[in-house]
Design a protein around this motif. Structure first.
Motif, PDB file in Angstrom:
ATOM      1  N   ALA A 108      36.789   5.075   6.929  1.00  0.00           N
ATOM      2  CA  ALA A 108      36.840   6.244   7.914  1.00  0.00           C
ATOM      3  C   ALA A 108      37.351   7.506   7.265  1.00  0.00           C
ATOM      4  O   ALA A 108      36.997   8.563   7.259  1.00  0.00           O
ATOM      5  N   ILE A 109      38.353   7.110   6.274  1.00  0.00           N
ATOM      6  CA  ILE A 109      38.813   8.344   5.214  1.00  0.00           C
ATOM      7  C   ILE A 109      37.713   8.754   4.779  1.00  0.00           C
ATOM      8  O   ILE A 109      37.708  10.223   4.291  1.00  0.00           O
ATOM      9  N   ALA A 110      36.832   7.972   3.935  1.00  0.00           N
ATOM     10  CA  ALA A 110      35.540   8.489   3.320  1.00  0.00           C
ATOM     11  C   ALA A 110      34.861   9.648   4.120  1.00  0.00           C
ATOM     12  O   ALA A 110      34.215  10.575   3.604  1.00  0.00           O
ATOM     13  N   ALA A 111      34.600   8.840   5.494  1.00  0.00           N
ATOM     14  CA  ALA A 111      33.645   9.624   6.159  1.00  0.00           C
ATOM     15  C   ALA A 111      34.205  11.193   6.630  1.00  0.00           C
ATOM     16  O   ALA A 111      33.379  12.070   6.581  1.00  0.00           O
ATOM     17  N   MET A 112      35.508  11.170   6.505  1.00  0.00           N
ATOM     18  CA  MET A 112      36.210  12.557   6.830  1.00  0.00           C
ATOM     19  C   MET A 112      36.673  13.271   5.678  1.00  0.00           C
ATOM     20  O   MET A 112      37.342  14.447   5.727  1.00  0.00           O
ATOM     21  N   GLY A 113      36.433  12.663   4.454  1.00  0.00           N
ATOM     22  CA  GLY A 113      37.061  13.024   3.184  1.00  0.00           C
ATOM     23  C   GLY A 113      36.419  14.459   2.644  1.00  0.00           C
ATOM     24  O   GLY A 113      36.809  15.069   2.265  1.00  0.00           O
ATOM     25  N   SER A 114      35.110  14.493   3.128  1.00  0.00           N
ATOM     26  CA  SER A 114      34.468  15.790   2.460  1.00  0.00           C
ATOM     27  C   SER A 114      34.195  16.708   3.659  1.00  0.00           C
ATOM     28  O   SER A 114      33.692  16.194   4.754  1.00  0.00           O
ATOM     29  N   THR A 272      44.181  13.098  13.547  1.00  0.00           N
ATOM     30  CA  THR A 272      44.168  14.248  14.079  1.00  0.00           C
ATOM     31  C   THR A 272      43.321  15.126  13.802  1.00  0.00           C
ATOM     32  O   THR A 272      42.569  15.159  12.496  1.00  0.00           O
ATOM     33  N   CYS A 273      42.427  15.578  14.910  1.00  0.00           N
ATOM     34  CA  CYS A 273      41.111  16.410  14.645  1.00  0.00           C
ATOM     35  C   CYS A 273      41.864  17.845  14.710  1.00  0.00           C
ATOM     36  O   CYS A 273      42.223  18.291  15.773  1.00  0.00           O
ATOM     37  N   GLU A 274      41.346  18.611  13.717  1.00  0.00           N
ATOM     38  CA  GLU A 274      41.987  19.986  13.674  1.00  0.00           C
ATOM     39  C   GLU A 274      40.638  21.043  14.069  1.00  0.00           C
ATOM     40  O   GLU A 274      39.696  20.743  13.749  1.00  0.00           O
ATOM     41  N   PHE A 275      41.118  21.928  15.024  1.00  0.00           N
ATOM     42  CA  PHE A 275      40.036  22.834  15.533  1.00  0.00           C
ATOM     43  C   PHE A 275      40.522  24.277  15.286  1.00  0.00           C
ATOM     44  O   PHE A 275      41.709  24.625  15.426  1.00  0.00           O
ATOM     45  N   LEU A 276      39.542  25.412  15.099  1.00  0.00           N
ATOM     46  CA  LEU A 276      39.812  26.746  15.429  1.00  0.00           C
ATOM     47  C   LEU A 276      39.658  26.841  16.740  1.00  0.00           C
ATOM     48  O   LEU A 276      38.642  26.503  17.212  1.00  0.00           O
ATOM     49  N   LEU A 277      40.554  27.596  17.621  1.00  0.00           N
ATOM     50  CA  LEU A 277      40.217  28.034  19.005  1.00  0.00           C
ATOM     51  C   LEU A 277      40.167  29.745  18.688  1.00  0.00           C
ATOM     52  O   LEU A 277      41.270  30.390  18.618  1.00  0.00           O
ATOM     53  N   ALA A 278      38.940  30.121  19.059  1.00  0.00           N
ATOM     54  CA  ALA A 278      38.759  31.567  18.868  1.00  0.00           C
ATOM     55  C   ALA A 278      38.964  32.292  20.196  1.00  0.00           C
ATOM     56  O   ALA A 278      39.470  31.831  21.295  1.00  0.00           O
ATOM     57  N   PRO A 279      39.402  33.532  20.044  1.00  0.00           N
ATOM     58  CA  PRO A 279      40.129  34.351  21.273  1.00  0.00           C
ATOM     59  C   PRO A 279      38.940  34.210  22.652  1.00  0.00           C
ATOM     60  O   PRO A 279      39.681  34.433  23.500  1.00  0.00           O
ATOM     61  N   ASP A 280      37.724  33.825  22.254  1.00  0.00           N
ATOM     62  CA  ASP A 280      37.064  33.959  23.701  1.00  0.00           C
ATOM     63  C   ASP A 280      36.986  32.588  24.186  1.00  0.00           C
ATOM     64  O   ASP A 280      36.214  32.229  24.909  1.00  0.00           O
ATOM     65  N   GLY A 281      37.788  31.582  23.686  1.00  0.00           N
ATOM     66  CA  GLY A 281      38.002  30.503  24.201  1.00  0.00           C
ATOM     67  C   GLY A 281      37.079  29.152  23.657  1.00  0.00           C
ATOM     68  O   GLY A 281      37.202  28.061  23.879  1.00  0.00           O
ATOM     69  N   GLN A 282      36.347  29.614  22.731  1.00  0.00           N
ATOM     70  CA  GLN A 282      35.304  28.545  22.108  1.00  0.00           C
ATOM     71  C   GLN A 282      36.102  27.852  20.907  1.00  0.00           C
ATOM     72  O   GLN A 282      36.846  28.552  20.406  1.00  0.00           O
ATOM     73  N   PHE A 283      35.974  26.500  20.756  1.00  0.00           N
ATOM     74  CA  PHE A 283      36.623  25.716  19.804  1.00  0.00           C
ATOM     75  C   PHE A 283      35.693  25.075  18.776  1.00  0.00           C
ATOM     76  O   PHE A 283      34.430  24.705  19.290  1.00  0.00           O
ATOM     77  N   TYR A 284      36.237  24.782  17.667  1.00  0.00           N
ATOM     78  CA  TYR A 284      35.302  24.650  16.480  1.00  0.00           C
ATOM     79  C   TYR A 284      36.129  23.609  15.593  1.00  0.00           C
ATOM     80  O   TYR A 284      37.086  23.746  15.342  1.00  0.00           O
ATOM     81  N   PHE A 285      35.471  22.528  15.544  1.00  0.00           N
ATOM     82  CA  PHE A 285      36.042  21.241  14.710  1.00  0.00           C
ATOM     83  C   PHE A 285      36.223  21.613  13.318  1.00  0.00           C
ATOM     84  O   PHE A 285      35.039  22.222  12.608  1.00  0.00           O
ATOM     85  N   LEU A 286      37.214  21.458  12.527  1.00  0.00           N
ATOM     86  CA  LEU A 286      37.347  21.782  11.266  1.00  0.00           C
ATOM     87  C   LEU A 286      37.315  20.783  10.345  1.00  0.00           C
ATOM     88  O   LEU A 286      36.542  20.360   9.517  1.00  0.00           O
ATOM     89  N   GLU A 287      38.427  19.792  10.695  1.00  0.00           N
ATOM     90  CA  GLU A 287      38.483  18.472   9.762  1.00  0.00           C
ATOM     91  C   GLU A 287      39.257  17.571  10.562  1.00  0.00           C
ATOM     92  O   GLU A 287      40.023  17.717  11.368  1.00  0.00           O
ATOM     93  N   MET A 288      39.398  16.277  10.110  1.00  0.00           N
ATOM     94  CA  MET A 288      40.093  15.214  10.515  1.00  0.00           C
ATOM     95  C   MET A 288      40.978  14.838   9.500  1.00  0.00           C
ATOM     96  O   MET A 288      40.723  14.444   8.375  1.00  0.00           O
TER      97      MET A 288
END
Ligand code: ADP
Length: 508
Positions: A108-114, A272-288
């Motif tokens: 799982a570390i490898a899957a999220m490593g790159s 932890t899953c990190e997301f960017l939350l845009a001002p329009d309320g849309q969220f985007y996954f960055l990394e775990m």
């Protein structure tokens, strides 16, 4: 599981040792020569020396750490955060040595490593990612073609990236070729891999992350979000839970996306899953982040779930008793107290802690790796402690944090305490009007606010000294208040405080 070796130092080592003690587990500390008398060494049941102060010769020596675990009969290793916590090879080596790894499977570390592998996995499981590519760029011509397709500004990112390295914002086509070249060069130097890909640059987003817990029996839950937008140079400084920008509906959607990402990676333990939350309320996954995080206490305080205890219980094979995601109660906030001088460009400060007054009272938690007499060196991270508060509402949490920071005294070196006080007093912060660029935009006015405050303090001290002189001369109180410092905030200081201040032992 009976005995746990904690492969870390500072506050997180102490945090794990405390969890072990509460669960009836034995704990083993490891240390470098710089830490021979550190708190984590004193608090653990046993301690093993690793080597000289540099991390490369101590806390990063996986071989020595596994040897230490075997020599004392430990049956598990908790890596904390940083150091070896997200090294796939170390998770594998621990398992191969017949020890329990208190963390996710190496796979799982490898899957999220790159970053690109994680993006591909997310897309395949219906987790929204920032629009962009997953294949490394071949050359500037291809980059130009892709950038034109997504529209400027774009962000070039290193696939192997971390700590903001190999990342470049490109605002117009003329900057593209040189930015690509420097991003590739930086990525090559930092990670030995020059693969760089493209993301759309999101303007004014917040950093919002979701805590997940997954057991080894297929249950995975979300524990709500943390707002971590107050960052300087990609380093988080203040975190809170919940986020002022997240309502119940959005929390549910982000939680479900985080659980999908974790399940896709075969995740077990806390992550932890990190997301960017845009001002329009849309969220985007960055990394775990495949480990416990610095800011985990704010989630603990609003959910009542002890995340570090659960890391240990999950590693021991226990099942999660929660059937659904857990919603937050009240508001929690954390300030990272670092040995940095905010008024001087966050210059690192070193020295011995000569005096320490730890804040207390309702709703205050102090997670530290230092005490009076601790030597703070440049060998390790500058974070000395985390000051965390809980209150029913955000406004009350800010007031409580301000009160606790006011109580905190650390003498012997510069710290970020003043800086945090200024943030708590900031009107935009109080309104929750923050995004990931907020601190950089606001820094000058925040740090600059220090001078007038010091003048106020100086006036207060002058008033106090005058009052004391007059008291000694038995002049009635109040007659002394006619001087220039009459409006100072705290003329009624105790003799102890006055003595300390006049000797410069305490700054506020
Ligand atoms: P690293 O792993 O190097 O820290 P991240 O992908 O986590 O890289 O990004 C670091 C920070 O850069 C994020 O926390 C966010 O502040 C900012 N960032 C990342 N991607 C974007 C994007 N597409 N648009 C705007 N800002 C971004």
């Amino acid at each position: 599981m009976k005995k746990v070796l904690v492969a870390n130092r500072g506050e997180i080592a102490l945090r794990v040792i405390r969890a072990c003690r509460e669960l009836g587990l034995q704990s083993v500390a490891v240390y470098s020569d710089a830490d021979a008398r550190a708190s984590h060494v004193r608090e653990a049941d046993e301690a093993v020396r690793l080597g000289p102060p540099p991390s490369s010769e101590s806390y990063l020596r996986g071989d020595l750490i596994i040897e230490a675990a075997k020599s004392v009969g430990a049956d598990a290793i908790h890596p904390g955060y940083g150091f070896l916590s997200e090294r796939e090879w170390f998770a594998r080596a621990v398992r191969d040595a017949g020890l329990i790894w208190v963390g996710p499977p190496a796979e799982a570390i490898a899957a999220m490593g790159s970053k690109t592998a994680a993006r591909t996995l997310a897309v395949a499981h219906d987790v929204p990612v920032v629009p962009g590519t997953t294949e490394p760029l071949r050359d500037a011509a291809e980059a130009a073609e892709i950038a034109a397709r997504f529209g400027y500004p774009i962000l070039l990112k290193a696939a192997a990236g971390g700590g903001g390295k190999g990342m470049r914002v490109v605002r117009e086509p003329s900057q593209l070729a040189s930015s690509l070249e420097s991003a590739q060069r930086e990525a090559k130097n930092a990670f030995g891999d020059d693969a760089v890909y493209v993301e759309k640059y999101i303007e004014g987003p917040r950093h919002v992350e979701i805590q997940v817990l997954a057991d080894a029996h297929g249950r995975c839950i979300a524990l709500g979000e943390r707002e971590c937008s107050v960052q300087r140079r990609h380093q988080k400084m203040i975190e809170e839970a919940p986020s002022p920008a997240v309502n119940a509906e959005l929390r549910k959607a982000m939680g479900a996306a985080a659980v999908r990402a974790a399940k896709a990676a075969g995740y077990v333990n806390a992550g932890t899953c990190e997301f960017l939350l845009a001002p329009d309320g849309q969220f985007y996954f960055l990394e775990m982040n495949t480990r416990i995080q610095v800011e985990h206490p704010v989630t603990e305080l609003v959910t009542g779930v002890d995340l570090v205890q659960w890391q240990l219980r999950i590693a021991a094979g226990e099942r999660l008793p929660f059937t659904a995601s857990i919603d937050p109660r009240g508001w929690a906030m954390e300030c990272r107290i670092t040995s940095e001088d905010a008024s001087n460009g966050f210059l690192p400060s070193t020295g011995r802690i000569q005096y320490l007054r730890i804040p207390g009272g309702p709703g205050v938690r102090w997670d530290a790796g230092v005490g009076i007499g601790s030597e703070v060196s440049l060998f390790y991270d500058p974070m000395l402690a985390k000051l965390i508060v809980w209150a029913p509402t955000r406004a009350e949490a800010i007031a409580r944090m301000h009160r606790a920071l006011d109580e905190l005294t650390i003498d012997g070196l510069e710290t970020s305490r003043e800086f945090h006080l200024r943030v708590m007093e900031d009107e935009e912060f109080q309104r929750g009007a923050i995004d990931i660029q907020w601190l950089e935009r606001r820094l000058d006015s925040l740090v600059g606010a220090r001078a007038p405050r010091e003048q106020v303090e100086a006036a207060a001290i002058a008033a106090a000294l005058l009052a004391e002189r007059d008291r000694m001369q038995r002049v009635p109180r109040g007659a002394a208040a006619a001087g220039p410092g009459a409006a100072g905030p705290r003329p009624e200081l105790s003799p102890w405080a006055r003595a300390a201040r006049s000797q410069g032992l305490r700054d506020a």
